[in-house]
Scaffold this motif. Structure first.
Motif, PDB file in Angstrom:
ATOM      1  N   GLY A 250       0.885  -1.114   0.034  1.00 23.21           N
ATOM      2  CA  GLY A 250       0.088  -0.001   0.108  1.00 23.21           C
ATOM      3  C   GLY A 250       0.765   1.357  -0.005  1.00 23.21           C
ATOM      4  N   PRO A 251       0.424   2.506  -0.374  1.00 22.99           N
ATOM      5  CA  PRO A 251       0.984   3.703  -0.258  1.00 22.99           C
ATOM      6  C   PRO A 251       1.424   4.041   1.066  1.00 22.99           C
ATOM      7  CG  PRO A 251      -1.382   4.065  -0.501  1.00 22.99           C
ATOM      8  CD  PRO A 251      -1.151   2.717  -0.562  1.00 22.99           C
ATOM      9  N   SER A 252       2.711   4.654   1.148  1.00 23.46           N
ATOM     10  CA  SER A 252       3.159   5.282   2.479  1.00 23.46           C
ATOM     11  C   SER A 252       2.027   6.085   2.771  1.00 23.46           C
ATOM     12  CB  SER A 252       4.442   6.258   2.151  1.00 23.46           C
ATOM     13  OG  SER A 252       5.467   5.574   1.590  1.00 23.46           O
ATOM     14  N   GLY A 253       1.534   6.038   4.221  1.00 25.90           N
ATOM     15  CA  GLY A 253       0.474   6.904   4.707  1.00 25.90           C
ATOM     16  C   GLY A 253      -0.692   5.960   4.886  1.00 25.90           C
ATOM     17  N   ALA A 254      -0.817   4.837   4.037  1.00 29.90           N
ATOM     18  CA  ALA A 254      -2.016   4.288   4.247  1.00 29.90           C
ATOM     19  C   ALA A 254      -2.147   3.468   5.368  1.00 29.90           C
ATOM     20  CB  ALA A 254      -1.971   2.937   2.919  1.00 29.90           C
ATOM     21  N   GLY A 255      -1.289   3.434   6.379  1.00 27.65           N
ATOM     22  CA  GLY A 255      -0.889   2.825   7.647  1.00 27.65           C
ATOM     23  C   GLY A 255      -0.800   1.471   7.859  1.00 27.65           C
ATOM     24  N   LYS A 256      -0.052   1.031   6.827  1.00 30.89           N
ATOM     25  CA  LYS A 256       0.456  -0.447   7.027  1.00 30.89           C
ATOM     26  C   LYS A 256       1.185  -0.870   8.151  1.00 30.89           C
ATOM     27  CE  LYS A 256       3.002  -0.502   3.497  1.00 30.89           C
ATOM     28  NZ  LYS A 256       3.960  -1.033   2.653  1.00 30.89           N
ATOM     29  N   ASP A 402     -10.037  -1.269   2.973  1.00 24.91           N
ATOM     30  CA  ASP A 402      -9.882   0.375   3.186  1.00 24.91           C
ATOM     31  C   ASP A 402      -9.388   0.710   4.488  1.00 24.91           C
ATOM     32  OD1 ASP A 402     -10.345   3.228   3.264  1.00 24.91           O
ATOM     33  OD2 ASP A 402     -12.236   3.001   2.408  1.00 24.91           O
ATOM     34  N   ASN A 403      -8.285   1.524   4.639  1.00 25.36           N
ATOM     35  CA  ASN A 403      -7.919   1.713   6.051  1.00 25.36           C
ATOM     36  C   ASN A 403      -8.139   3.366   6.245  1.00 25.36           C
ATOM     37  OD1 ASN A 403      -6.751   1.347   8.647  1.00 25.36           O
ATOM     38  ND2 ASN A 403      -4.707   1.941   8.183  1.00 25.36           N
ATOM     39  N   SER A 404      -9.157   3.882   5.889  1.00 27.15           N
ATOM     40  CA  SER A 404      -9.525   5.327   6.039  1.00 27.15           C
ATOM     41  C   SER A 404     -10.115   5.573   7.522  1.00 27.15           C
ATOM     42  CB  SER A 404     -10.318   6.030   4.861  1.00 27.15           C
ATOM     43  OG  SER A 404      -9.800   5.698   3.650  1.00 27.15           O
ATOM     44  N   GLY A 405     -10.604   4.538   8.025  1.00 28.73           N
ATOM     45  CA  GLY A 405     -11.383   4.938   9.211  1.00 28.73           C
ATOM     46  C   GLY A 405     -10.658   4.588  10.524  1.00 28.73           C
ATOM     47  N   PRO A 406     -11.449   4.263  11.553  1.00 30.23           N
ATOM     48  CA  PRO A 406     -10.584   3.707  12.787  1.00 30.23           C
ATOM     49  C   PRO A 406      -9.750   2.422  12.487  1.00 30.23           C
ATOM     50  CG  PRO A 406     -12.936   4.193  13.041  1.00 30.23           C
ATOM     51  CD  PRO A 406     -12.775   4.322  11.703  1.00 30.23           C
ATOM     52  N   ILE A 407      -8.637   2.252  13.166  1.00 32.45           N
ATOM     53  CA  ILE A 407      -7.784   1.456  12.940  1.00 32.45           C
ATOM     54  C   ILE A 407      -8.373   0.002  13.227  1.00 32.45           C
ATOM     55  CG2 ILE A 407      -6.696   1.182  15.256  1.00 32.45           C
ATOM     56  CD1 ILE A 407      -5.018   0.644  12.009  1.00 32.45           C
ATOM     57  N   HIS A 408      -9.225  -0.251  14.016  1.00 31.64           N
ATOM     58  CA  HIS A 408      -9.841  -1.601  14.477  1.00 31.64           C
ATOM     59  C   HIS A 408     -10.793  -2.163  13.164  1.00 31.64           C
ATOM     60  CE1 HIS A 408     -13.155   0.838  15.870  1.00 31.64           C
ATOM     61  NE2 HIS A 408     -13.784  -0.106  15.514  1.00 31.64           N
ATOM     62  N   VAL A 409     -11.441  -1.182  12.592  1.00 30.17           N
ATOM     63  CA  VAL A 409     -12.135  -1.729  11.549  1.00 30.17           C
ATOM     64  C   VAL A 409     -11.408  -2.541  10.398  1.00 30.17           C
ATOM     65  CG1 VAL A 409     -13.741  -0.825   9.674  1.00 30.17           C
ATOM     66  CG2 VAL A 409     -13.812   0.182  11.656  1.00 30.17           C
ATOM     67  N   ALA A 410     -10.366  -1.851   9.962  1.00 24.34           N
ATOM     68  CA  ALA A 410      -9.468  -2.577   9.022  1.00 24.34           C
ATOM     69  C   ALA A 410      -8.728  -3.617   9.651  1.00 24.34           C
ATOM     70  CB  ALA A 410      -8.436  -1.595   8.352  1.00 24.34           C
TER      71      ALA A 410
END
Length: 421
Positions: A250-256, A402-410
């Motif tokens: 995933g792109p940098s900043g996607a929260g991997k 999709d990791n746009s929301g709260p971390i626990h969702v993804a």
């Protein structure tokens, strides 16, 4: 250091004791012991006729001695040996006899050897991942003995000419007797029959473990190192199931990184997941516990074959050390924080890899990258621009989260992927 994968009887068994006495050495305790005396044969002659067999110890070869390939450690061999032994059944040989095998005296099984041969071939193929290719001197030594075309092909493939259909299970009792007169050969054989007579008549030989012997330097005696009892309760004759490889991109900043940390912290206690440590030419940082190497050390390690994967991104070099291949062989699932640009090479090396693509809203990505303060100015802009160059391929095998929301969702989605497959 060379490692030999043998069957050897348990060190407290009568088979081990008889074999050690015959050869005059106990590989368990790395020392000579009084050798059997043969009436009418000088002790020095018996010692000479068994000198090479004594160096290797009382055993039957399953996989011939080899050096570890660069990038692997003893810990990888131990882990694979343990996994291998867990799925092997005990093979009981009811009838054994002493006879010549070519120019050597050996103990050989009577009857059908299909099960034994299959075990040996499983051992040869399973551990070949760890084997360094033999050097020119070793190949020349093997070829000097005279090899058929088929044996030469096996030497090239497995590093040893007596595998597959050329394999013969045996416990060696002598060196090459080609130049020994017939009377001495006869005396040696009769003495061996007497030495092992009680066992041959009354004690089945159970192939019940994989034993590793070690040779610490060229020409040194091979000594008992570790023994792994076979544990399968049914005649399944199988290899450990291969673990699954997950490559998260995933792109940098996607929260991997944050997402993988969350998953690691929320795994069930019995989860057999390995989060591969990355080697990076970047100083230590709180965001990742990576192995730090400078450019020179990184390329030295890469040239020596220490990495099974390597790529470059954003001016940095990344590597994944080869020990993950051993973990996969043992059935352990492995998760790698990877690079989108590396996917074409990855699929060639690991065709069964499962690719997970982490996405996020572009504005979220920009805010996260500014907040983590790993880059600034032009370096930050380059990271953002690079993220826009890669889009998710039109590939049904890629799993998108999709990791746009709260971390626990993804995170929960990722946990389910790791758990359900």
């Amino acid at each position: 250091m060379r490692y030999a994968l043998y069957f050897s009887p348990a060190p407290d068994s009568p088979w081990w004791q008889a074999g050690a006495s015959w050869l005059g050495r106990d590989p368990m305790h790395a020392g000579k012991i009084p050798q059997t005396h043969i009436a009418g044969m000088p002790d020095i002659l018996l010692s000479q006729l068994t000198s090479e067999a004594r160096r290797y110890g009382f055993h039957a070869t399953l996989k011939a001695p080899f050096n570890l390939l660069e990038g692997f450690q003893e810990a990888d061999l131990i882990q694979m040996a343990s996994a291998f032994a867990q799925v092997q059944p005990v093979i009981s040989i009811r009838e054994m006899q002493i006879r010549m095998m070519g120019n050597f005296l050996a103990i050989r099984p009577q009857g059908d050897e299909a099960e034994i041969n299959a075990l040996a071939m499983r051992c040869v193929s399973y551990f070949d991942l760890l084997r360094r290719a033999p050097d020119a001197a070793y190949l020349a030594k093997r070829r000097h003995a005279g090899l058929s075309a088929r044996q030469e092909a096996l030497l090239q493939q497995w590093g040893y000419p007596y595998t597959e259909e050329e394999y013969r299970f045996h416990l060696t009792l002598s060196d090459d007797l080609l130049d020994v007169d017939a009377d001495a050969q006869y005396a040696l054989r009769k003495a061996a029959e007497q030495q092992f007579s009680r066992l041959l008549d009354n004690t089945p030989l159970d192939i019940d473990a994989l034993t590793i012997f070690r040779e610490e330097r060229p020409g040194a005696p091979l000594n008992f190192w570790m023994r792994f009892p076979f544990q399968a309760r049914v005649q399944q004759k199988s290899l450990p199931a291969t673990g699954r490889l997950y490559f998260v991109v995933g792109p940098s900043g996607a929260g991997k990184d944050t997402l993988l940390h969350w998953v690691k912290d929320n795994l069930p206690t019995n989860a057999a997941l390995e989060f591969a440590q990355r080697t990076i030419t970047r100083p230590a940082h709180d965001s990742e516990a990576h192995e730090v190497l400078n450019q020179e050390a990184y390329w030295q390690a890469a040239a020596a074959g220490h990495f099974c994967m390597q790529w470059q991104a954003n001016g940095l070099c990344y590597g994944i050390r080869r020990n993950i291949e051993a973990k996969l062989k043992c059935g352990q699932d492995v998760i790698i924080n990877g690079s989108r640009e590396y996917l074409p090479q990855l699929r060639q090396l690991f065709p069964d890899v499962r690719i997970i693509w982490i996405m996020a809203d572009p504005e979220q990505i920009r805010q996260r990258m500014e907040k983590r303060q790993r880059e600034s100015g032009a370096a930050l802009l380059n990271r953002l621009d690079r993220g826009l160059k890669f889009t998710v391929p039109d590939d049904q095998d890629i799993i998108c989260i999709d990791n746009s929301g709260p971390i626990h969702v993804a995170g929960q989605k990722l946990l389910k992927i790791f758990a359900k497959e």
